[in-house]
Design an enzyme around this catalytic site. Sequence first.
Site, PDB file in Angstrom:
ATOM      1  N   HIS A  80       0.820  -1.215   0.000  1.00  0.00           N
ATOM      2  CA  HIS A  80       0.000   0.000   0.000  1.00  0.00           C
ATOM      3  C   HIS A  80       0.855   1.267   0.000  1.00  0.00           C
ATOM      4  CE1 HIS A  80       0.459  -0.003   4.517  1.00  0.00           C
ATOM      5  NE2 HIS A  80       0.448   1.310   4.312  1.00  0.00           N
ATOM      6  N   ASP A 110       0.030  -7.362   1.393  1.00  0.00           N
ATOM      7  CA  ASP A 110       0.565  -6.035   1.712  1.00  0.00           C
ATOM      8  C   ASP A 110       2.085  -6.051   1.782  1.00  0.00           C
ATOM      9  OD1 ASP A 110       0.300  -3.336   2.017  1.00  0.00           O
ATOM     10  OD2 ASP A 110      -0.030  -3.396   4.186  1.00  0.00           O
ATOM     11  N   SER A 189       4.775   2.671   7.923  1.00  0.00           N
ATOM     12  CA  SER A 189       4.421   1.530   7.091  1.00  0.00           C
ATOM     13  C   SER A 189       5.592   1.150   6.189  1.00  0.00           C
ATOM     14  CB  SER A 189       3.204   1.861   6.229  1.00  0.00           C
ATOM     15  OG  SER A 189       2.037   1.910   7.002  1.00  0.00           O
TER      16      SER A 189
END
Length: 336
Positions: A80, A110, A189
């Site tokens: 993402h 992911d 992230s």
Amino acid sequence: MADTLPGPEHVPDGGTTGPDGGAAEALDAYSRIVTTVAAAVTPRVAALQVPRRGRGGWFSTALGSAVVFTDDGFLLTNAHVVGHADAGTLAFADGTTSPFHTIGADPLSDLAVLRADGPTPTPVRLGDATALRVGQLVVAVGNPLGLAGTVTAGVVSALGRSLPARSDTAVRVIDNVIQTDAALNPGNSGGALTTATGEVVGITTAVAGNGLGLAVPIDATSRQIIATLLTDGRIRRAYLGLAGVPAPLPPTLRRRAGQQTGLRIVEVVPGAPADHAGLHEGDLLLTAAGEPMTSARTLQHLMLADGIGRPLALTVLRGAALVDVIAVPTELPSDD
């Protein structure tokens, strides 16, 4: 004579004992672990800047992190973070910058693999998340809110969590996600979640809020995904075109089937393999390829590349009748 409080006793290694000596030593040990991990891992975690094209043709920049995991410049991050971008820029804590290009991304786990187009530090050591225990110390290294080289520490709050992931119309559940109370913010992230020995056991993937962070585990499944992204640039998956939720079996059937729950089909995509096989909303899926289907995850484990085009035997409970059907999964289309 006035009362006197006992003072700390000096010990040969320069530490102290006494009322607060044990706590001080424990705190010192904790600090040494975190500072050692920070010194080892921070240089190997890059800050990412990824260009994104939005509606109306406007460009924006997504921020994230990535972890060097090979000697020849490959990095791990979240799918993402890179989205559909083919390239971007990365920067290391020592000020080194480099362009990167995307090797492959898999939104349904992911995970994404990048390659730097310039020199990179030596790689981190990848560990095994299956050895983690609740309460174990972990350290997160990333670039939250654009603040490069940020280190936070906490514990493993829980194991075996599930994280929904979406790719176009397909939804998958990422298994065995690590939950931690180490502070994570946007930009973390794609960063590293490490053990006290500095082994990377997770790629931080989401901020759950209220002090909770999540990380995709480094385990046998993710290693296989990473290896496939390195060689093929994408992950192929089989596709049935149904959605279901766990539901209890009728008591009489529980004894016959030897299982407590099945998968209640709540959606069948028109024209999908499940539709062609004659499955309907409301059917209770009991088995697939002879295996009990007790959750969406048990079905997902059959939806691998080698299941594409291979007939799959399904048994459902429809009303009071057991119905056997054959479905032929197709390849899950890419959302490129």
